[in-house]
Motif scaffolding. Structure first.
Motif, PDB file in Angstrom:
ATOM      1  N   PRO A  50       0.929  -1.132  -0.103  1.00 24.88           N
ATOM      2  CA  PRO A  50      -0.039   0.033  -0.090  1.00 24.88           C
ATOM      3  C   PRO A  50       0.680   1.189   0.058  1.00 24.88           C
ATOM      4  CG  PRO A  50      -0.595  -1.548   1.711  1.00 24.88           C
ATOM      5  CD  PRO A  50       0.645  -2.109   0.983  1.00 24.88           C
ATOM      6  N   ALA A  51       0.487   2.419  -0.478  1.00 26.59           N
ATOM      7  CA  ALA A  51       1.050   3.652  -0.596  1.00 26.59           C
ATOM      8  C   ALA A  51       1.491   4.057   0.559  1.00 26.59           C
ATOM      9  CB  ALA A  51       0.195   4.621  -1.433  1.00 26.59           C
ATOM     10  N   GLU A  52       0.993   3.775   1.648  1.00 29.59           N
ATOM     11  CA  GLU A  52       1.277   4.375   3.239  1.00 29.59           C
ATOM     12  C   GLU A  52       2.540   3.646   3.540  1.00 29.59           C
ATOM     13  OE1 GLU A  52      -2.059   2.952   2.555  1.00 29.59           O
ATOM     14  OE2 GLU A  52      -2.845   5.077   1.837  1.00 29.59           O
ATOM     15  N   GLU A  53       2.406   2.283   3.183  1.00 29.67           N
ATOM     16  CA  GLU A  53       3.751   1.692   3.705  1.00 29.67           C
ATOM     17  C   GLU A  53       4.873   2.199   2.986  1.00 29.67           C
ATOM     18  OE1 GLU A  53       5.148  -2.918   3.264  1.00 29.67           O
ATOM     19  OE2 GLU A  53       2.994  -2.733   3.523  1.00 29.67           O
ATOM     20  N   VAL A  54       4.788   2.346   1.688  1.00 25.15           N
ATOM     21  CA  VAL A  54       5.874   2.896   0.752  1.00 25.15           C
ATOM     22  C   VAL A  54       6.442   4.171   1.274  1.00 25.15           C
ATOM     23  CG1 VAL A  54       6.642   3.518  -1.479  1.00 25.15           C
ATOM     24  CG2 VAL A  54       5.215   1.548  -1.132  1.00 25.15           C
ATOM     25  N   LEU A  55       5.357   5.125   1.605  1.00 22.96           N
ATOM     26  CA  LEU A  55       5.890   6.491   1.957  1.00 22.96           C
ATOM     27  C   LEU A  55       6.452   6.217   3.332  1.00 22.96           C
ATOM     28  CD1 LEU A  55       2.727   8.521   0.796  1.00 22.96           C
ATOM     29  CD2 LEU A  55       4.820   8.563   0.141  1.00 22.96           C
ATOM     30  N   LYS A  56       6.028   5.369   4.583  1.00 21.95           N
ATOM     31  CA  LYS A  56       6.641   5.148   5.761  1.00 21.95           C
ATOM     32  C   LYS A  56       8.032   4.855   5.583  1.00 21.95           C
ATOM     33  CE  LYS A  56       5.862   2.959  10.159  1.00 21.95           C
ATOM     34  NZ  LYS A  56       5.304   1.879  10.812  1.00 21.95           N
ATOM     35  N   ALA A  57       8.259   3.779   4.669  1.00 19.37           N
ATOM     36  CA  ALA A  57       9.775   3.329   4.679  1.00 19.37           C
ATOM     37  C   ALA A  57      10.595   4.355   3.975  1.00 19.37           C
ATOM     38  CB  ALA A  57       9.631   2.138   3.548  1.00 19.37           C
ATOM     39  N   TYR A  58      10.322   5.527   3.303  1.00 19.30           N
ATOM     40  CA  TYR A  58      11.094   6.426   2.815  1.00 19.30           C
ATOM     41  C   TYR A  58      11.097   7.621   3.486  1.00 19.30           C
ATOM     42  CZ  TYR A  58      12.429   2.968  -0.665  1.00 19.30           C
ATOM     43  OH  TYR A  58      12.969   1.672  -1.185  1.00 19.30           O
ATOM     44  N   ARG A  59      10.170   7.730   4.672  1.00 18.42           N
ATOM     45  CA  ARG A  59       9.884   9.030   5.166  1.00 18.42           C
ATOM     46  C   ARG A  59      10.912   9.779   5.769  1.00 18.42           C
ATOM     47  NH1 ARG A  59       6.535  12.595   4.131  1.00 18.42           N
ATOM     48  NH2 ARG A  59       4.981  11.025   3.796  1.00 18.42           N
ATOM     49  N   PRO A  60      12.056   9.111   6.365  1.00 17.37           N
ATOM     50  CA  PRO A  60      13.281  10.019   6.675  1.00 17.37           C
ATOM     51  C   PRO A  60      13.959  10.826   5.517  1.00 17.37           C
ATOM     52  CG  PRO A  60      13.152   7.876   7.836  1.00 17.37           C
ATOM     53  CD  PRO A  60      12.264   8.081   6.629  1.00 17.37           C
ATOM     54  N   TYR A  61      13.832   9.849   4.427  1.00 17.90           N
ATOM     55  CA  TYR A  61      14.604  10.736   3.103  1.00 17.90           C
ATOM     56  C   TYR A  61      13.547  11.455   2.718  1.00 17.90           C
ATOM     57  CZ  TYR A  61      17.774   6.549   3.033  1.00 17.90           C
ATOM     58  OH  TYR A  61      18.428   5.617   3.295  1.00 17.90           O
ATOM     59  N   LEU A  62      12.490  11.415   2.583  1.00 22.21           N
ATOM     60  CA  LEU A  62      11.316  12.473   2.334  1.00 22.21           C
ATOM     61  C   LEU A  62      11.300  13.678   2.845  1.00 22.21           C
ATOM     62  CD1 LEU A  62       8.405  10.011   1.172  1.00 22.21           C
ATOM     63  CD2 LEU A  62       9.762  11.446  -0.489  1.00 22.21           C
ATOM     64  N   ASP A  63      11.466  13.459   4.355  1.00 24.56           N
ATOM     65  CA  ASP A  63      11.385  14.687   4.947  1.00 24.56           C
ATOM     66  C   ASP A  63      12.383  15.436   4.993  1.00 24.56           C
ATOM     67  OD1 ASP A  63       9.085  14.047   6.172  1.00 24.56           O
ATOM     68  OD2 ASP A  63       9.880  13.258   7.937  1.00 24.56           O
ATOM     69  N   THR A  64      13.665  14.800   4.710  1.00 25.51           N
ATOM     70  CA  THR A  64      14.962  15.824   4.442  1.00 25.51           C
ATOM     71  C   THR A  64      14.986  16.381   3.144  1.00 25.51           C
ATOM     72  OG1 THR A  64      16.193  14.321   5.844  1.00 25.51           O
ATOM     73  CG2 THR A  64      17.470  15.493   4.282  1.00 25.51           C
ATOM     74  N   LEU A  65      14.413  15.595   1.988  1.00 26.34           N
ATOM     75  CA  LEU A  65      14.341  16.183   0.801  1.00 26.34           C
ATOM     76  C   LEU A  65      13.545  17.257   0.737  1.00 26.34           C
ATOM     77  CD1 LEU A  65      15.238  15.996  -2.112  1.00 26.34           C
ATOM     78  CD2 LEU A  65      13.163  14.227  -2.578  1.00 26.34           C
ATOM     79  N   MET A  66      12.303  17.160   1.270  1.00 26.12           N
ATOM     80  CA  MET A  66      11.254  18.493   1.227  1.00 26.12           C
ATOM     81  C   MET A  66      11.631  19.500   2.053  1.00 26.12           C
ATOM     82  SD  MET A  66       7.431  16.468   1.045  1.00 26.12           S
ATOM     83  CE  MET A  66       7.759  15.204   2.179  1.00 26.12           C
ATOM     84  N   GLY A  67      12.607  19.139   3.022  1.00 26.39           N
ATOM     85  CA  GLY A  67      13.203  20.318   3.846  1.00 26.39           C
ATOM     86  C   GLY A  67      14.115  21.042   2.972  1.00 26.39           C
ATOM     87  N   GLU A  68      14.932  20.413   1.976  1.00 29.52           N
ATOM     88  CA  GLU A  68      15.737  21.109   1.365  1.00 29.52           C
ATOM     89  C   GLU A  68      15.074  21.712   0.089  1.00 29.52           C
ATOM     90  OE1 GLU A  68      18.123  17.964  -0.191  1.00 29.52           O
ATOM     91  OE2 GLU A  68      19.193  17.455   1.787  1.00 29.52           O
ATOM     92  N   THR A  69      14.099  21.130  -0.499  1.00 29.88           N
ATOM     93  CA  THR A  69      13.600  21.871  -1.831  1.00 29.88           C
ATOM     94  C   THR A  69      12.231  22.542  -1.499  1.00 29.88           C
ATOM     95  OG1 THR A  69      12.234  19.814  -2.053  1.00 29.88           O
ATOM     96  CG2 THR A  69      14.360  19.798  -2.884  1.00 29.88           C
ATOM     97  N   GLY A  70      11.643  22.607  -0.232  1.00 26.85           N
ATOM     98  CA  GLY A  70      10.369  23.305  -0.111  1.00 26.85           C
ATOM     99  C   GLY A  70       9.445  22.648  -0.413  1.00 26.85           C
ATOM    100  N   ALA A  71       9.487  21.386  -0.861  1.00 29.23           N
ATOM    101  CA  ALA A  71       8.173  20.520  -1.443  1.00 29.23           C
ATOM    102  C   ALA A  71       7.367  20.098  -0.284  1.00 29.23           C
ATOM    103  CB  ALA A  71       8.727  19.299  -2.246  1.00 29.23           C
ATOM    104  N   GLY A  72       5.967  20.163  -0.482  1.00 30.96           N
ATOM    105  CA  GLY A  72       5.068  19.885   0.375  1.00 30.96           C
ATOM    106  C   GLY A  72       4.428  18.575   0.338  1.00 30.96           C
ATOM    107  N   SER A  73       4.653  17.656  -0.367  1.00 37.03           N
ATOM    108  CA  SER A  73       4.012  16.439  -0.110  1.00 37.03           C
ATOM    109  C   SER A  73       4.547  15.416  -1.268  1.00 37.03           C
ATOM    110  CB  SER A  73       2.642  16.448  -0.409  1.00 37.03           C
ATOM    111  OG  SER A  73       2.242  16.941  -1.853  1.00 37.03           O
ATOM    112  N   ALA A  74       4.330  14.100  -0.889  1.00 38.65           N
ATOM    113  CA  ALA A  74       4.704  13.077  -1.880  1.00 38.65           C
ATOM    114  C   ALA A  74       3.642  11.952  -1.853  1.00 38.65           C
ATOM    115  CB  ALA A  74       5.887  12.425  -1.256  1.00 38.65           C
TER     116      ALA A  74
END
Length: 181
Positions: A50-74
């Motif tokens: 499920p999408a939620e499981e995929v997002l959870k597995a990569y959440r630390p990377y996503l949080d860092t990336l979104m903090g660097e780029t100003g992106a708001g969601s994935a």
């Protein structure tokens, strides 16, 4: 295996550079403000997770990336044989276009080629599982996941309207087919 192949835009049969090391790929793309990176998660979700499981597995990377780029969601996108209207979708992806927002993709499973047209050169970037690519807004490109795609990817964005393709009308994608097995 990830791969970067570079051509002159008027010579599709002449390879100027062909590299497979992630560091070399990143260094070659960096002068064009294109980010290429490798991520590894402690657990790789199953292709049908499920999408939620995929997002959870990569959440630390996503949080860092979104903090660097100003992106708001994935979100999670899947392209495979059961994708509705697959032929039409593939045709749209294979036309050279730009976006008003950076196009950021992380390949959870599968592979696909982002083919970039920059200053008289064509950069074909075959991305595989674990690859992150960020194509800056305004760079002409096209994408191919192959004839029989099976891709799961994370998309990162600030505003989804920035993803609306602005087609260039150039038929260059017909002369430079992507190298997706």
């Amino acid at each position: 295996m990830s791969r970067l192949t570079v051509y002159r835009d008027d010579a599709p049969d002449t390879i100027l550079l062909d590299v497979t090391t992630p560091g070399e790929i990143a260094e070659t793309l960096r002068p064009h403000n294109i980010r290429f990176d490798r991520w590894s998660a402690p657990v790789t979700p199953a292709p049908d997770a499920p999408a939620e499981e995929v997002l959870k597995a990569y959440r630390p990377y996503l949080d860092t990336l979104m903090g660097e780029t100003g992106a708001g969601s994935a979100d999670v996108v899947r392209i495979n044989a059961s994708t509705p209207n697959l032929a039409e979708i593939r045709k749209k992806f294979l036309s050279e276009h730009t976006h008003s927002e950076d196009e950021v993709r992380f390949f959870v499973h599968g592979q696909g080629a982002f083919v970039l047209h920059i200053r008289g050169r064509v950069y074909s970037v075959l991305c595989t599982q674990g690859d992150l690519i960020s194509v800056p807004a305004g760079i002409p490109h096209w994408f191919d996941a192959g004839q029989n795609p099976d891709v799961v990817a994370l998309r990162v964005f600030t505003d989804t309207t920035g993803w609306i393709a602005q087609y260039t009308g150039d038929d260059i994608a017909n002369r430079f087919p992507a190298e997706v097995p």
